[in-house]
Design a protein around this motif. Structure first.
Motif, PDB file in Angstrom:
ATOM      1  N   ARG A  97     -29.284 -12.840   5.910  1.00  0.00           N
ATOM      2  CA  ARG A  97     -27.991 -12.163   5.783  1.00  0.00           C
ATOM      3  C   ARG A  97     -27.490 -12.192   4.344  1.00  0.00           C
ATOM      4  O   ARG A  97     -26.944 -11.198   3.847  1.00  0.00           O
ATOM      5  CB  ARG A  97     -26.974 -12.833   6.714  1.00  0.00           C
ATOM      6  N   LEU A  98     -27.683 -13.337   3.685  1.00  0.00           N
ATOM      7  CA  LEU A  98     -27.227 -13.459   2.301  1.00  0.00           C
ATOM      8  C   LEU A  98     -27.989 -12.507   1.388  1.00  0.00           C
ATOM      9  O   LEU A  98     -27.393 -11.838   0.533  1.00  0.00           O
ATOM     10  CB  LEU A  98     -27.414 -14.909   1.824  1.00  0.00           C
ATOM     11  N   ILE A  99     -29.310 -12.444   1.576  1.00  0.00           N
ATOM     12  CA  ILE A  99     -30.131 -11.541   0.761  1.00  0.00           C
ATOM     13  C   ILE A  99     -29.720 -10.090   1.005  1.00  0.00           C
ATOM     14  O   ILE A  99     -29.581  -9.298   0.075  1.00  0.00           O
ATOM     15  CB  ILE A  99     -31.634 -11.745   1.065  1.00  0.00           C
ATOM     16  N   MET A 100     -29.527  -9.723   2.295  1.00  0.00           N
ATOM     17  CA  MET A 100     -29.117  -8.359   2.622  1.00  0.00           C
ATOM     18  C   MET A 100     -27.761  -8.041   2.019  1.00  0.00           C
ATOM     19  O   MET A 100     -27.539  -6.931   1.498  1.00  0.00           O
ATOM     20  CB  MET A 100     -29.070  -8.171   4.139  1.00  0.00           C
ATOM     21  N   PHE A 101     -26.866  -8.999   2.050  1.00  0.00           N
ATOM     22  CA  PHE A 101     -25.534  -8.790   1.491  1.00  0.00           C
ATOM     23  C   PHE A 101     -25.606  -8.524  -0.021  1.00  0.00           C
ATOM     24  O   PHE A 101     -24.999  -7.571  -0.528  1.00  0.00           O
ATOM     25  CB  PHE A 101     -24.650 -10.007   1.766  1.00  0.00           C
ATOM     26  N   LEU A 102     -26.350  -9.366  -0.739  1.00  0.00           N
ATOM     27  CA  LEU A 102     -26.452  -9.222  -2.195  1.00  0.00           C
ATOM     28  C   LEU A 102     -27.128  -7.906  -2.570  1.00  0.00           C
ATOM     29  O   LEU A 102     -26.705  -7.225  -3.520  1.00  0.00           O
ATOM     30  CB  LEU A 102     -27.230 -10.399  -2.787  1.00  0.00           C
ATOM     31  N   ILE A 103     -28.174  -7.541  -1.812  1.00  0.00           N
ATOM     32  CA  ILE A 103     -28.833  -6.257  -2.059  1.00  0.00           C
ATOM     33  C   ILE A 103     -27.847  -5.114  -1.808  1.00  0.00           C
ATOM     34  O   ILE A 103     -27.800  -4.133  -2.569  1.00  0.00           O
ATOM     35  CB  ILE A 103     -30.085  -6.096  -1.165  1.00  0.00           C
ATOM     36  N   GLY A 104     -27.045  -5.256  -0.746  1.00  0.00           N
ATOM     37  CA  GLY A 104     -26.058  -4.233  -0.432  1.00  0.00           C
ATOM     38  C   GLY A 104     -25.052  -4.026  -1.554  1.00  0.00           C
ATOM     39  O   GLY A 104     -24.708  -2.883  -1.886  1.00  0.00           O
ATOM     40  N   VAL A 105     -24.584  -5.110  -2.156  1.00  0.00           N
ATOM     41  CA  VAL A 105     -23.621  -5.011  -3.260  1.00  0.00           C
ATOM     42  C   VAL A 105     -24.238  -4.278  -4.444  1.00  0.00           C
ATOM     43  O   VAL A 105     -23.628  -3.381  -5.036  1.00  0.00           O
ATOM     44  CB  VAL A 105     -23.136  -6.408  -3.694  1.00  0.00           C
ATOM     45  N   VAL A 106     -25.472  -4.650  -4.783  1.00  0.00           N
ATOM     46  CA  VAL A 106     -26.155  -4.015  -5.918  1.00  0.00           C
ATOM     47  C   VAL A 106     -26.409  -2.537  -5.631  1.00  0.00           C
ATOM     48  O   VAL A 106     -26.144  -1.674  -6.472  1.00  0.00           O
ATOM     49  CB  VAL A 106     -27.478  -4.742  -6.230  1.00  0.00           C
ATOM     50  N   VAL A 107     -26.913  -2.238  -4.434  1.00  0.00           N
ATOM     51  CA  VAL A 107     -27.204  -0.849  -4.057  1.00  0.00           C
ATOM     52  C   VAL A 107     -25.930  -0.008  -4.070  1.00  0.00           C
ATOM     53  O   VAL A 107     -25.912   1.131  -4.548  1.00  0.00           O
ATOM     54  CB  VAL A 107     -27.881  -0.793  -2.670  1.00  0.00           C
ATOM     55  N   MET A 108     -24.836  -0.563  -3.565  1.00  0.00           N
ATOM     56  CA  MET A 108     -23.568   0.153  -3.520  1.00  0.00           C
ATOM     57  C   MET A 108     -23.083   0.515  -4.923  1.00  0.00           C
ATOM     58  O   MET A 108     -22.666   1.652  -5.175  1.00  0.00           O
ATOM     59  CB  MET A 108     -22.515  -0.703  -2.808  1.00  0.00           C
ATOM     60  N   THR A 109     -23.151  -0.424  -5.852  1.00  0.00           N
ATOM     61  CA  THR A 109     -22.690  -0.159  -7.211  1.00  0.00           C
ATOM     62  C   THR A 109     -23.624   0.796  -7.947  1.00  0.00           C
ATOM     63  O   THR A 109     -23.171   1.601  -8.763  1.00  0.00           O
ATOM     64  CB  THR A 109     -22.543  -1.471  -8.006  1.00  0.00           C
ATOM     65  N   ILE A 110     -24.914   0.719  -7.642  1.00  0.00           N
ATOM     66  CA  ILE A 110     -25.856   1.680  -8.222  1.00  0.00           C
ATOM     67  C   ILE A 110     -25.511   3.093  -7.761  1.00  0.00           C
ATOM     68  O   ILE A 110     -25.493   4.042  -8.550  1.00  0.00           O
ATOM     69  CB  ILE A 110     -27.310   1.328  -7.829  1.00  0.00           C
ATOM     70  N   GLY A 111     -25.223   3.238  -6.472  1.00  0.00           N
ATOM     71  CA  GLY A 111     -24.865   4.542  -5.934  1.00  0.00           C
ATOM     72  C   GLY A 111     -23.589   5.088  -6.551  1.00  0.00           C
ATOM     73  O   GLY A 111     -23.501   6.283  -6.876  1.00  0.00           O
ATOM     74  N   ILE A 112     -22.581   4.222  -6.744  1.00  0.00           N
ATOM     75  CA  ILE A 112     -21.319   4.666  -7.338  1.00  0.00           C
ATOM     76  C   ILE A 112     -21.536   5.144  -8.769  1.00  0.00           C
ATOM     77  O   ILE A 112     -21.060   6.220  -9.165  1.00  0.00           O
ATOM     78  CB  ILE A 112     -20.270   3.536  -7.297  1.00  0.00           C
ATOM     79  N   GLY A 113     -22.263   4.354  -9.554  1.00  0.00           N
ATOM     80  CA  GLY A 113     -22.558   4.764 -10.926  1.00  0.00           C
ATOM     81  C   GLY A 113     -23.376   6.041 -10.977  1.00  0.00           C
ATOM     82  O   GLY A 113     -23.207   6.889 -11.861  1.00  0.00           O
ATOM     83  N   MET A 114     -24.240   6.209  -9.988  1.00  0.00           N
ATOM     84  CA  MET A 114     -25.116   7.379  -9.925  1.00  0.00           C
ATOM     85  C   MET A 114     -24.341   8.662  -9.650  1.00  0.00           C
ATOM     86  O   MET A 114     -24.555   9.685 -10.302  1.00  0.00           O
ATOM     87  CB  MET A 114     -26.167   7.132  -8.835  1.00  0.00           C
ATOM     88  N   TYR A 115     -23.419   8.620  -8.685  1.00  0.00           N
ATOM     89  CA  TYR A 115     -22.710   9.853  -8.357  1.00  0.00           C
ATOM     90  C   TYR A 115     -21.606  10.173  -9.371  1.00  0.00           C
ATOM     91  O   TYR A 115     -21.183  11.330  -9.507  1.00  0.00           O
ATOM     92  CB  TYR A 115     -22.149   9.808  -6.927  1.00  0.00           C
ATOM     93  N   LEU A 116     -21.139   9.156 -10.119  1.00  0.00           N
ATOM     94  CA  LEU A 116     -20.136   9.403 -11.145  1.00  0.00           C
ATOM     95  C   LEU A 116     -20.734  10.038 -12.399  1.00  0.00           C
ATOM     96  O   LEU A 116     -20.065  10.794 -13.099  1.00  0.00           O
ATOM     97  CB  LEU A 116     -19.428   8.097 -11.532  1.00  0.00           C
ATOM     98  N   SER A 117     -22.000   9.755 -12.678  1.00  0.00           N
ATOM     99  CA  SER A 117     -22.618  10.178 -13.934  1.00  0.00           C
ATOM    100  C   SER A 117     -22.686  11.691 -14.128  1.00  0.00           C
ATOM    101  O   SER A 117     -22.520  12.164 -15.258  1.00  0.00           O
ATOM    102  CB  SER A 117     -24.011   9.557 -14.080  1.00  0.00           C
ATOM    103  N   PRO A 118     -22.925  12.509 -13.084  1.00  0.00           N
ATOM    104  CA  PRO A 118     -22.941  13.968 -13.325  1.00  0.00           C
ATOM    105  C   PRO A 118     -21.566  14.569 -13.589  1.00  0.00           C
ATOM    106  O   PRO A 118     -21.465  15.734 -13.965  1.00  0.00           O
ATOM    107  CB  PRO A 118     -23.525  14.532 -12.016  1.00  0.00           C
TER     108      PRO A 118
END
Length: 203
Positions: A97-118
């Protein structure tokens, strides 16, 4: 890049939800609304998005854009679809659960930065965050922290899940987004530099 970033951000949110160690403050609010009034998390995300858009216009004169509404509709829909498809399994041990949570936080912020960039249009919440950053001169970390703590308290009052993971997301997402946005902007610039000569030759 815009649509893919929204899907990745929604997927990161679902990872955090499934890890059951605490969700993002906005998700705490949406889940609290779901528990109190029904409907789905994604639908509440869209409803709250409309309210934030109207509030941003009244308070800060931020005019709604097509991209802003597209963001709101797509993100809420992706969230519900990923949960409905059951793409993310329920983790077993605390370490999983901890690993999934940490991956989720990183993935979420990557997605936010990704959709903001265009720069096709930030979502209602991120548009408000960026507007406060520009108008008040506060850092993205500070603006996001203040907004998300306020939303977290409202979500907790409605019965949304709150735990140590929620606090970690509120603290970590601002600094992580501040680092992902320049990276994806650089990626977009490189793609533009590659495409532009081809367009000139075609012209």
């Amino acid at each position: 890049m815009f649509i893919l970033g929204l899907f990745i951000g929604a997927f990161g949110c679902v990872l955090a939800i499934k890890a059951n160690l605490g969700v993002a403050p906005w998700d705490t609010f949406h889940i609290g609304l779901q528990k109190t009034f029904g409907l789905t998390i994604g639908i509440w995300s869209q409803i709250v998005g409309v309210i934030v858009i109207l509030s941003s216009y009244v308070v800060a004169k931020i005019k709604p854009t097509f991209g802003m509404f597209l963001n709101m509709i797509c993100f809420g829909s992706f969230l519900d679809l990923i949960l409905w498809w059951n793409l993310v399994p329920e983790p077993g041990s605390i370490w999983t659960r901890l690993i999934m949570f940490l991956i989720g936080v990183v993935v979420m912020t990557i997605g936010i930065g990704m959709y903001l960039s265009p720069r096709l249009g930030a979502g209602p919440r991120d548009s408000f965050m960026l507007a406060m950053n520009e108008r008040l001169g506060w850092s993205i970390q500070k603006v996001r922290l203040i907004i998300e703590i306020t939303v977290l308290l409202a979500g907790a009052a409605l019965g949304g899940p709150v735990s140590i993971g929620t606090v970690l997301i509120a603290i970590l997402t601002g600094p992580l987004i501040q680092r992902t946005i320049p990276f994806w902007q650089m990626v977009m610039k490189k793609q533009y530099d590659l495409i532009e000569p081809v367009e000139r030759q075609a012209g």
